[in-house]
Design a protein around this motif. Structure first.
Motif, mmCIF file in Angstrom:
data_model
loop_
_atom_site.group_PDB
_atom_site.id
_atom_site.type_symbol
_atom_site.label_atom_id
_atom_site.label_comp_id
_atom_site.label_asym_id
_atom_site.label_seq_id
_atom_site.Cartn_x
_atom_site.Cartn_y
_atom_site.Cartn_z
ATOM 1 N N ASP A 4 8.937 -4.567 -16.576
ATOM 2 C CA ASP A 4 9.516 -4.449 -17.915
ATOM 3 C C ASP A 4 11.012 -4.745 -17.919
ATOM 4 O O ASP A 4 11.524 -5.354 -18.856
ATOM 5 C CB ASP A 4 9.272 -3.052 -18.494
ATOM 6 N N TYR A 5 11.710 -4.324 -16.884
ATOM 7 C CA TYR A 5 13.152 -4.557 -16.812
ATOM 8 C C TYR A 5 13.451 -6.046 -16.695
ATOM 9 O O TYR A 5 14.283 -6.577 -17.421
ATOM 10 C CB TYR A 5 13.761 -3.780 -15.634
ATOM 11 N N LEU A 6 12.757 -6.722 -15.783
ATOM 12 C CA LEU A 6 12.975 -8.163 -15.605
ATOM 13 C C LEU A 6 12.556 -8.927 -16.858
ATOM 14 O O LEU A 6 13.241 -9.866 -17.271
ATOM 15 C CB LEU A 6 12.241 -8.688 -14.368
ATOM 16 N N LEU A 7 11.471 -8.520 -17.485
ATOM 17 C CA LEU A 7 11.042 -9.155 -18.738
ATOM 18 C C LEU A 7 12.137 -9.050 -19.799
ATOM 19 O O LEU A 7 12.354 -10.003 -20.557
ATOM 20 C CB LEU A 7 9.773 -8.485 -19.267
ATOM 21 N N SER A 61 -5.863 -4.940 -5.127
ATOM 22 C CA SER A 61 -5.134 -4.611 -6.354
ATOM 23 C C SER A 61 -5.510 -5.514 -7.522
ATOM 24 O O SER A 61 -4.934 -5.395 -8.596
ATOM 25 C CB SER A 61 -3.624 -4.732 -6.112
ATOM 26 N N LYS A 62 -6.424 -6.424 -7.274
ATOM 27 C CA LYS A 62 -6.848 -7.390 -8.289
ATOM 28 C C LYS A 62 -5.649 -8.173 -8.837
ATOM 29 O O LYS A 62 -5.555 -8.453 -10.026
ATOM 30 C CB LYS A 62 -7.634 -6.713 -9.390
ATOM 31 N N ALA A 63 -4.742 -8.527 -7.927
ATOM 32 C CA ALA A 63 -3.517 -9.229 -8.308
ATOM 33 C C ALA A 63 -3.614 -10.728 -8.078
ATOM 34 O O ALA A 63 -2.713 -11.469 -8.473
ATOM 35 C CB ALA A 63 -2.342 -8.668 -7.513
ATOM 36 N N GLU A 64 -4.664 -11.185 -7.461
ATOM 37 C CA GLU A 64 -4.756 -12.577 -6.999
ATOM 38 C C GLU A 64 -4.537 -13.629 -8.080
ATOM 39 O O GLU A 64 -3.945 -14.666 -7.806
ATOM 40 C CB GLU A 64 -6.111 -12.812 -6.333
ATOM 41 N N TYR A 117 0.795 -1.231 0.000
ATOM 42 C CA TYR A 117 0.000 0.000 0.000
ATOM 43 C C TYR A 117 0.829 1.284 0.000
ATOM 44 O O TYR A 117 0.274 2.368 0.083
ATOM 45 C CB TYR A 117 -0.979 0.037 1.181
ATOM 46 N N THR A 118 2.152 1.182 -0.086
ATOM 47 C CA THR A 118 2.945 2.400 -0.176
ATOM 48 C C THR A 118 2.836 2.941 -1.609
ATOM 49 O O THR A 118 2.491 2.195 -2.531
ATOM 50 C CB THR A 118 4.409 2.132 0.221
ATOM 51 N N PRO A 119 3.076 4.243 -1.810
ATOM 52 C CA PRO A 119 2.770 4.861 -3.108
ATOM 53 C C PRO A 119 3.374 4.181 -4.336
ATOM 54 O O PRO A 119 2.631 3.799 -5.250
ATOM 55 C CB PRO A 119 3.298 6.293 -2.941
ATOM 56 N N THR A 120 4.691 4.042 -4.415
ATOM 57 C CA THR A 120 5.305 3.445 -5.603
ATOM 58 C C THR A 120 4.891 1.981 -5.741
ATOM 59 O O THR A 120 4.614 1.508 -6.849
ATOM 60 C CB THR A 120 6.835 3.565 -5.549
ATOM 61 N N CYS A 121 4.836 1.283 -4.637
ATOM 62 C CA CYS A 121 4.499 -0.148 -4.660
ATOM 63 C C CYS A 121 3.095 -0.378 -5.214
ATOM 64 O O CYS A 121 2.870 -1.289 -6.005
ATOM 65 C CB CYS A 121 4.619 -0.744 -3.257
ATOM 66 N N SER A 122 2.153 0.449 -4.788
ATOM 67 C CA SER A 122 0.758 0.274 -5.200
ATOM 68 C C SER A 122 0.453 0.875 -6.563
ATOM 69 O O SER A 122 -0.378 0.344 -7.300
ATOM 70 C CB SER A 122 -0.179 0.897 -4.166
ATOM 71 N N ALA A 123 1.107 1.977 -6.896
ATOM 72 C CA ALA A 123 0.796 2.662 -8.148
ATOM 73 C C ALA A 123 1.555 2.106 -9.341
ATOM 74 O O ALA A 123 1.049 2.148 -10.465
ATOM 75 C CB ALA A 123 1.097 4.157 -8.011
ATOM 76 N N LEU A 175 3.562 -3.315 -8.162
ATOM 77 C CA LEU A 175 2.640 -4.449 -8.267
ATOM 78 C C LEU A 175 1.818 -4.408 -9.555
ATOM 79 O O LEU A 175 1.729 -5.420 -10.258
ATOM 80 C CB LEU A 175 1.744 -4.524 -7.029
ATOM 81 N N PRO A 176 1.233 -3.259 -9.933
ATOM 82 C CA PRO A 176 0.446 -3.233 -11.180
ATOM 83 C C PRO A 176 1.250 -3.626 -12.420
ATOM 84 O O PRO A 176 0.713 -4.248 -13.340
ATOM 85 C CB PRO A 176 -0.026 -1.778 -11.278
ATOM 86 N N GLY A 177 2.530 -3.290 -12.446
ATOM 87 C CA GLY A 177 3.358 -3.663 -13.597
ATOM 88 C C GLY A 177 3.434 -5.167 -13.772
ATOM 89 O O GLY A 177 3.340 -5.682 -14.894
ATOM 90 N N TYR A 178 3.587 -5.892 -12.678
ATOM 91 C CA TYR A 178 3.664 -7.352 -12.753
ATOM 92 C C TYR A 178 2.294 -7.964 -13.060
ATOM 93 O O TYR A 178 2.209 -8.955 -13.791
ATOM 94 C CB TYR A 178 4.264 -7.932 -11.471
ATOM 95 N N VAL A 179 1.242 -7.363 -12.544
ATOM 96 C CA VAL A 179 -0.107 -7.850 -12.862
ATOM 97 C C VAL A 179 -0.370 -7.681 -14.353
ATOM 98 O O VAL A 179 -0.816 -8.612 -15.030
ATOM 99 C CB VAL A 179 -1.176 -7.106 -12.023
ATOM 100 N N ASP A 180 -0.063 -6.486 -14.877
ATOM 101 C CA ASP A 180 -0.303 -6.195 -16.294
ATOM 102 C C ASP A 180 0.532 -7.065 -17.228
ATOM 103 O O ASP A 180 0.086 -7.399 -18.330
ATOM 104 C CB ASP A 180 -0.005 -4.722 -16.594
ATOM 105 N N LYS A 181 1.727 -7.436 -16.814
ATOM 106 C CA LYS A 181 2.647 -8.190 -17.677
ATOM 107 C C LYS A 181 2.662 -9.691 -17.378
ATOM 108 O O LYS A 181 3.517 -10.416 -17.899
ATOM 109 C CB LYS A 181 4.076 -7.648 -17.526
#
Length: 160
Positions: free
Chosen positions: A154-157, A90-93, A45-51, A54-60
């Protein structure tokens, strides 16, 4: 000394929220016999982590699967209830497995602990990403200071 490419992950136990409640899960269970994209954040729930993180990994998630990654795992020095709630909100489940390193034992054993006491957050994990193949570190990307670059999805990908 921090973990490095070629090292085997140390044994540790995470807590994971399941439909039946919190359950312990070991590094051997999570990483054994699989290719896993692991990323760690200083706090749910911290700003960078939530915004962004986590969303980057969910999207990719589909892109990671297409490149041979069996599972994406997020860990943070938070309790299992917070990690479970963060994954749900975060709909990451479906895309990311959320593992709590509640006491920071995993972060400490990796040599990637962060002292965030100045922010009132105590001992945490540094922000990083890692590709793990059958429990062995194949790629490791640790952020410097307050940056968010090399631990991004994106970097890890791009390393796959």
């Amino acid at each position: 000394m921090a973990i490095k490419v070629g090292d085997k992950l140390p044994e540790a136990t995470f807590m994971e929220m399941t439909v039946d409640g919190p359950k312990p899960v070991t590094t051997a269970q999570v990483f054994g016999g699989k290719t896993v994209a692991l990323f760690a954040v200083p706090g749910a729930y911290t700003p960078t982590c939530s915004a962004r993180h986590l969303p980057g990994y969910v999207d990719k998630a589909g892109d990671f699967k297409a490149k041979g990654v069996d599972e994406i795992v997020c860990t943070s020095v938070n309790d299992v209830f917070v990690m479970g709630a963060w994954g749900k909100s975060s709909k990451a489940e479906e895309a990311v497995r959320m593992l709590a390193d509640g006491n920071g034992a995993f972060a400490q054993s990796l040599g990637l602990e962060l002292d965030a006491s100045g922010f009132g957050m105590g001992k945490r994990s540094q922000r990083y990403s890692m590709l793990v193949k059958d429990g062995v570190v194949a790629e490791l990307n640790v952020e410097q200071g307050g940056e968010f670059k090399v631990s991004a999805a994106d970097y890890l990908l791009g390393q796959l």
